[in-house]
Design an enzyme around this catalytic site. Structure first.
Site, PDB file in Angstrom:
ATOM      1  N   GLU A   1      -1.886 -10.400  -5.590  1.00 48.41           N
ATOM      2  CA  GLU A   1      -1.801 -11.400  -6.825  1.00 48.41           C
ATOM      3  C   GLU A   1      -0.957 -10.644  -8.095  1.00 48.41           C
ATOM      4  O   GLU A   1      -0.123 -11.213  -8.720  1.00 48.41           O
ATOM      5  CB  GLU A   1      -3.211 -11.518  -7.497  1.00 48.41           C
ATOM      6  CG  GLU A   1      -4.132 -12.422  -6.568  1.00 48.41           C
ATOM      7  CD  GLU A   1      -4.825 -11.373  -5.341  1.00 48.41           C
ATOM      8  OE1 GLU A   1      -4.520 -10.168  -5.025  1.00 48.41           O
ATOM      9  OE2 GLU A   1      -5.911 -11.802  -5.014  1.00 48.41           O
TER      10      GLU A   1
ATOM     11  N   GLU B   1       0.771  -1.275   0.111  1.00 47.56           N
ATOM     12  CA  GLU B   1      -0.131   0.028   0.047  1.00 47.56           C
ATOM     13  C   GLU B   1       0.720   1.250   0.035  1.00 47.56           C
ATOM     14  O   GLU B   1       1.964   1.275   0.293  1.00 47.56           O
ATOM     15  CB  GLU B   1      -1.122  -0.019   1.043  1.00 47.56           C
ATOM     16  CG  GLU B   1      -1.873  -1.264   1.154  1.00 47.56           C
ATOM     17  CD  GLU B   1      -2.902  -1.033   2.202  1.00 47.56           C
ATOM     18  OE1 GLU B   1      -2.898  -0.545   3.129  1.00 47.56           O
ATOM     19  OE2 GLU B   1      -3.856  -2.099   1.863  1.00 47.56           O
TER      20      GLU B   1
HETATM   21  N1  THU Z   1      -6.044  -6.855  -2.160  1.00 49.89           N
HETATM   22  C1  THU Z   1      -5.370  -7.728  -2.474  1.00 49.89           C
HETATM   23  O1  THU Z   1      -4.120  -7.632  -2.300  1.00 49.89           O
HETATM   24  N2  THU Z   1      -5.650  -8.581  -3.488  1.00 49.89           N
HETATM   25  C2  THU Z   1      -7.121  -8.796  -3.862  1.00 49.89           C
HETATM   26  O2  THU Z   1      -7.529  -9.371  -4.638  1.00 49.89           O
HETATM   27  C3  THU Z   1      -8.102  -7.816  -3.203  1.00 49.89           C
HETATM   28  C4  THU Z   1      -7.592  -6.700  -2.240  1.00 49.89           C
HETATM   29  C5  THU Z   1      -5.551  -5.728  -1.264  1.00 49.89           C
HETATM   30  C6  THU Z   1      -5.323  -4.331  -1.966  1.00 49.89           C
HETATM   31  C7  THU Z   1      -5.499  -3.597  -0.509  1.00 49.89           C
HETATM   32  O3  THU Z   1      -4.130  -3.373  -0.175  1.00 49.89           O
HETATM   33  C8  THU Z   1      -6.203  -4.612   0.454  1.00 49.89           C
HETATM   34  O4  THU Z   1      -6.262  -5.620  -0.027  1.00 49.89           O
HETATM   35  C9  THU Z   1      -7.533  -3.715   0.720  1.00 49.89           C
HETATM   36  O5  THU Z   1      -8.357  -3.565  -0.398  1.00 49.89           O
END
Ligand code: THU
Length: 162
Positions: A75, A64
């Site tokens: 992913e 993030e």
């Molecule tokens: N996130 C993922 O890493 N993969 C997903 O398929 C859905 C969401 C992450 C993005 C963000 O850092 C956090 O989860 C909340 O949305």
């Protein structure tokens, strides 16, 4: 006019032990990758792991940023790491896990729409399906999905551009 319920084919496992050993290892790696997530804003820790045809595993975790739109999912970190490593071997499977201590997950954490689209691109590129194993940390349930087309039907593909 007809009304239809949309669903998708999948296999549910109530634990890791019925899965083949390389897949057990892959799911464990996805669980472990949640620990390398950098998610100080959402506190939603996601891990992903790719199993290559030579048995190698490549991991990813969501990263993030204070500028929220720059956040990237686990992913895609895994897939782009694979893409950037000039790997000669194709991707057989991907495991995805998540940990959300704020409100512990009770069901597997499915990949977001953007990641489904990117998984689709890698499948098209290698001309082979990528089986998905989706779970969450501290739950026994694992969902197996055979290829991204199962959860991304009628995808936008590169041949639409030609
Ligand atoms: N996130 C993922 O890493 N993969 C997903 O398929 C859905 C969401 C992450 C993005 C963000 O850092 C956090 O989860 C909340 O949305």
């Amino acid at each position: 006019m007809t009304k239809n319920k949309l669903g998708y084919d999948h296999t549910s496992y109530k634990g890791i032990h019925k899965l083949p050993l390389p897949i057990q290892k892959l799911v464990k790696r996805a669980n472990k990758q949640t620990k390398h997530s950098y998610a100080p804003y959402s506190n939603f820790y996601v891990g992903a792991a790719l199993l290559l045809s030579n048995g190698k595993i490549i991991g990813g975790s969501n990263q993030e940023n204070a500028s929220y739109p720059l956040c990237i999912c686990a992913e895609r970190v895994a897939l782009y790491t694979y893409g950037a490593s000039a790997a000669k071997h194709y991707i057989k499977a991907m495991a995805i896990s998540a940990d959300y201590p704020t409100k512990p997950l009770t069901v597997p954490c499915m990949p977001c729409g953007a990641c489904r689209q990117v998984i689709e691109e890698y499948e098209t590129r290698q001309q082979r399906p990528i089986n998905l194993y989706v779970t969450a940390l501290n739950i026994p349930n694992i969902i197996k999905i055979k290829g991204i087309g199962t959860i991304l039907p009628s995808a936008f593909q590169q041949d639409h551009l030609l």
